[in-house]
Design a protein around this motif. Sequence first.
Motif, PDB file in Angstrom:
ATOM      1  N   GLU A 116       0.828  -1.216   0.000  1.00 25.57           N
ATOM      2  CA  GLU A 116       0.000   0.000   0.000  1.00 25.57           C
ATOM      3  C   GLU A 116       0.859   1.261   0.000  1.00 25.57           C
ATOM      4  N   ALA A 117       1.977   1.182  -0.726  1.00 22.84           N
ATOM      5  CA  ALA A 117       2.897   2.315  -0.830  1.00 22.84           C
ATOM      6  C   ALA A 117       2.306   3.387  -1.737  1.00 22.84           C
ATOM      7  N   ARG A 118       2.775   4.610  -1.558  1.00 20.82           N
ATOM      8  CA  ARG A 118       2.313   5.729  -2.385  1.00 20.82           C
ATOM      9  C   ARG A 118       3.193   5.815  -3.641  1.00 20.82           C
ATOM     10  N   ILE A 119       2.538   5.714  -4.791  1.00 21.97           N
ATOM     11  CA  ILE A 119       3.237   5.761  -6.084  1.00 21.97           C
ATOM     12  C   ILE A 119       2.913   7.092  -6.748  1.00 21.97           C
ATOM     13  N   LEU A 120       3.942   7.776  -7.206  1.00 22.38           N
ATOM     14  CA  LEU A 120       3.747   9.054  -7.893  1.00 22.38           C
ATOM     15  C   LEU A 120       4.331   8.955  -9.302  1.00 22.38           C
ATOM     16  N   VAL A 121       3.482   9.164 -10.303  1.00 21.53           N
ATOM     17  CA  VAL A 121       3.910   9.129 -11.705  1.00 21.53           C
ATOM     18  C   VAL A 121       4.377  10.521 -12.103  1.00 21.53           C
ATOM     19  N   VAL A 122       5.588  10.608 -12.636  1.00 20.77           N
ATOM     20  CA  VAL A 122       6.130  11.882 -13.106  1.00 20.77           C
ATOM     21  C   VAL A 122       6.086  11.867 -14.630  1.00 20.77           C
ATOM     22  N   GLY A 123       5.204  12.706 -15.192  1.00 24.94           N
ATOM     23  CA  GLY A 123       4.945  12.674 -16.625  1.00 24.94           C
ATOM     24  C   GLY A 123       5.725  13.701 -17.409  1.00 24.94           C
ATOM     25  N   GLN A 183       5.105  13.062  -0.309  1.00 18.93           N
ATOM     26  CA  GLN A 183       5.620  11.902   0.450  1.00 18.93           C
ATOM     27  C   GLN A 183       5.420  10.570  -0.284  1.00 18.93           C
ATOM     28  N   PRO A 184       5.905  10.484  -1.528  1.00 15.35           N
ATOM     29  CA  PRO A 184       5.770   9.210  -2.249  1.00 15.35           C
ATOM     30  C   PRO A 184       6.819   8.201  -1.790  1.00 15.35           C
ATOM     31  N   ASP A 185       6.494   6.934  -1.931  1.00 11.66           N
ATOM     32  CA  ASP A 185       7.474   5.871  -1.677  1.00 11.66           C
ATOM     33  C   ASP A 185       8.191   5.466  -2.960  1.00 11.66           C
ATOM     34  N   LEU A 186       7.529   5.687  -4.101  1.00  9.94           N
ATOM     35  CA  LEU A 186       8.090   5.279  -5.384  1.00  9.94           C
ATOM     36  C   LEU A 186       7.723   6.305  -6.449  1.00  9.94           C
ATOM     37  N   LEU A 187       8.732   6.773  -7.192  1.00  6.78           N
ATOM     38  CA  LEU A 187       8.510   7.640  -8.340  1.00  6.78           C
ATOM     39  C   LEU A 187       8.594   6.798  -9.610  1.00  6.78           C
ATOM     40  N   VAL A 188       7.619   6.964 -10.499  1.00  5.66           N
ATOM     41  CA  VAL A 188       7.623   6.273 -11.788  1.00  5.66           C
ATOM     42  C   VAL A 188       7.633   7.332 -12.876  1.00  5.66           C
ATOM     43  N   THR A 189       8.708   7.409 -13.639  1.00  6.42           N
ATOM     44  CA  THR A 189       8.730   8.371 -14.739  1.00  6.42           C
ATOM     45  C   THR A 189       8.137   7.721 -15.990  1.00  6.42           C
ATOM     46  N   VAL A 190       7.449   8.518 -16.792  1.00 10.09           N
ATOM     47  CA  VAL A 190       6.946   8.050 -18.077  1.00 10.09           C
ATOM     48  C   VAL A 190       7.373   9.055 -19.146  1.00 10.09           C
ATOM     49  N   ALA A 225      18.843  12.761  -6.366  1.00 12.00           N
ATOM     50  CA  ALA A 225      18.114  13.551  -5.365  1.00 12.00           C
ATOM     51  C   ALA A 225      17.022  12.714  -4.708  1.00 12.00           C
ATOM     52  N   ALA A 226      16.340  11.897  -5.496  1.00 13.94           N
ATOM     53  CA  ALA A 226      15.307  11.018  -4.932  1.00 13.94           C
ATOM     54  C   ALA A 226      15.928   9.984  -4.003  1.00 13.94           C
ATOM     55  N   ARG A 227      17.063   9.434  -4.407  1.00 14.78           N
ATOM     56  CA  ARG A 227      17.739   8.422  -3.571  1.00 14.78           C
ATOM     57  C   ARG A 227      18.144   9.010  -2.226  1.00 14.78           C
ATOM     58  N   GLN A 228      18.623  10.261  -2.247  1.00 14.52           N
ATOM     59  CA  GLN A 228      19.027  10.925  -1.005  1.00 14.52           C
ATOM     60  C   GLN A 228      17.838  11.096  -0.058  1.00 14.52           C
ATOM     61  N   LEU A 229      16.633  11.213  -0.647  1.00 13.24           N
ATOM     62  CA  LEU A 229      15.424  11.381   0.160  1.00 13.24           C
ATOM     63  C   LEU A 229      14.770  10.041   0.509  1.00 13.24           C
ATOM     64  N   GLY A 230      15.389   8.948   0.075  1.00 14.55           N
ATOM     65  CA  GLY A 230      14.846   7.619   0.376  1.00 14.55           C
ATOM     66  C   GLY A 230      13.658   7.232  -0.482  1.00 14.55           C
ATOM     67  N   ILE A 231      13.537   7.869  -1.659  1.00 11.19           N
ATOM     68  CA  ILE A 231      12.429   7.564  -2.568  1.00 11.19           C
ATOM     69  C   ILE A 231      12.947   6.662  -3.690  1.00 11.19           C
ATOM     70  N   ALA A 232      12.303   5.523  -3.891  1.00 10.52           N
ATOM     71  CA  ALA A 232      12.702   4.610  -4.964  1.00 10.52           C
ATOM     72  C   ALA A 232      12.286   5.199  -6.320  1.00 10.52           C
ATOM     73  N   THR A 233      12.990   4.798  -7.386  1.00 10.23           N
ATOM     74  CA  THR A 233      12.678   5.322  -8.725  1.00 10.23           C
ATOM     75  C   THR A 233      12.606   4.196  -9.752  1.00 10.23           C
TER      76      THR A 233
END
Length: 565
Positions: free
Chosen positions: A71-78, A128-135, A147-155
Amino acid sequence: MTQLIARPVPPRPQWQLEQEGLHPLLARIYAARGIKHKAELDYDLKSLIPPSQLTGTEAAAILLADAIEAEARILVVGDYDCDGATATAVAVRALRLLGGTVDYLVPDRFIHGYGLSPQIVELAAERQPDLLVTVDNGIASIEGVEAARQLGIATLITDHHLPAETLPEADCIVNPNQPGCTFPSKALAGVGVMFYVALALRAEMRRRGAFGPERPEPNFSCLLDLVALGTVADVVKLDHNNRILVAQGLKRMREGKLTPGIRALFRAAGRNLQTASAFDLGFTVGPRLNAAGRLSDMSLGIECLITDDEARAANIAQQLDQLNRERREIEAGMQEQALIHLENFDLEASGAGVALFDPDWHQGVVGILASRIKEKLHRPVFAFARGDDGQIKGSGRSIPGLHLRDALDLVSKRAPGILLRFGGHAMAAGATLMEERFEEFKSLFAQVADELLNPADLTRTLETDGALEAGYISLQVAEMLAGEVWGQGFPAPLFEDVFEVESQRVLKDKHLKLRLKKERSLLEAIQFNATENPGPRARLAYRLTINDYNGVQTPQLVVEHCAPA
């Protein structure tokens, strides 16, 4: 000067296609495009290259399935073009259908620029996403991923653009053009890559037993209209795999099985869904969606594509239609200014590559302007507009023979630091530099283009399918051709012939309307954005289309080249 060259038609494949039941005209056209057997025109979904062959999809599926289970928060970066918008919509819709907690973020081209920049990561972190998904972006986002890795956000990077020598250190990368990927189709658009990731994710969740009587497995054919739109609008090569995706999306549209947003965009454009074609996607629906990213915020376009509310979709589509009208007005003004720039332009002395800059130009429209000037001059063109902090941002369009991103790479190596950012494809690319270095870039780009282009490349050539027999100039044949899948790398039929010009007139001060005679037939033709009198006999290169006027359909020749015969 334009040179017409008829495509050679290999007789054996043409004969083979006819024997396999293809219409003789289609057999000739397809044989000229390298088709040898009717099976190559099989656009059934089972003919798609399996997702397992696309490097990284299985790892991406595991990463996403784990996130959904947790139930992690996923954020799509378009991204702010049509491919990026449709890819974002595919990601959001697919992940929600699979139970994911997902939202999206799209950069504003005027504030954030392109891709997963550190600035965008900072903005994303507020959610506060747990995972960034770029498209449709991310393959060049080394600093953003760090920068995401430094914040503990997976990519998870999903992209199709050409990578640089160094890749970002993301948790997972899916890109058919990354080193070591043996996926047979390198031409997937960003939306196609995300669709493949969605298919792999569904397969992974199936393996984990996620579906059952109370939670049926979603049918992702509901995403194919989005995939078709993004694929055509991004002008990627329509190889067999991409033609399957486009054909399946168009089939669903014609059957009325499509997302409310695309339905509303068709209505706003006044196009008939029952005869939906790749032309509609590329030249009427796509530009309306792109208008949001060019003049406003692509979030408006994405909302149009992800809503299931028909009324809301219709309202947004009307807003997008209005933005597209504004875009046309801005573009028309910029074209006038560009022509003033070119009045004293010595094409022979200035080199093969053209770079233009005007401080009053609109950032969101320089790509279209570059395309228009490229068509006029038949030269690779960059058009720049003023940005912030002394920077100018440019968009380029190329001609066959010059790989635009490779040309920029060479410019950057010859003048280290001149390009603050650059990226793109063979035929389209973007670049950012300081305003005071524009003249240096202009000179270098012209020099590089001179070196990379052969002299023959500078003569505009139109490949045609030869003459079209008079008996084939009919509504039935026009409908047959319109029903096929054409596009970049698989061009729509273009015929050439000499006609008697019976009469001509100019419509709206800019379009040439012709009545032609061939043998005993009288034919209607139109050449857009042209007014020059061809004389009593003319050699035309034309497409056979359908003119729908007051509900009456007739065949019409749309002229792409006209010269006295």
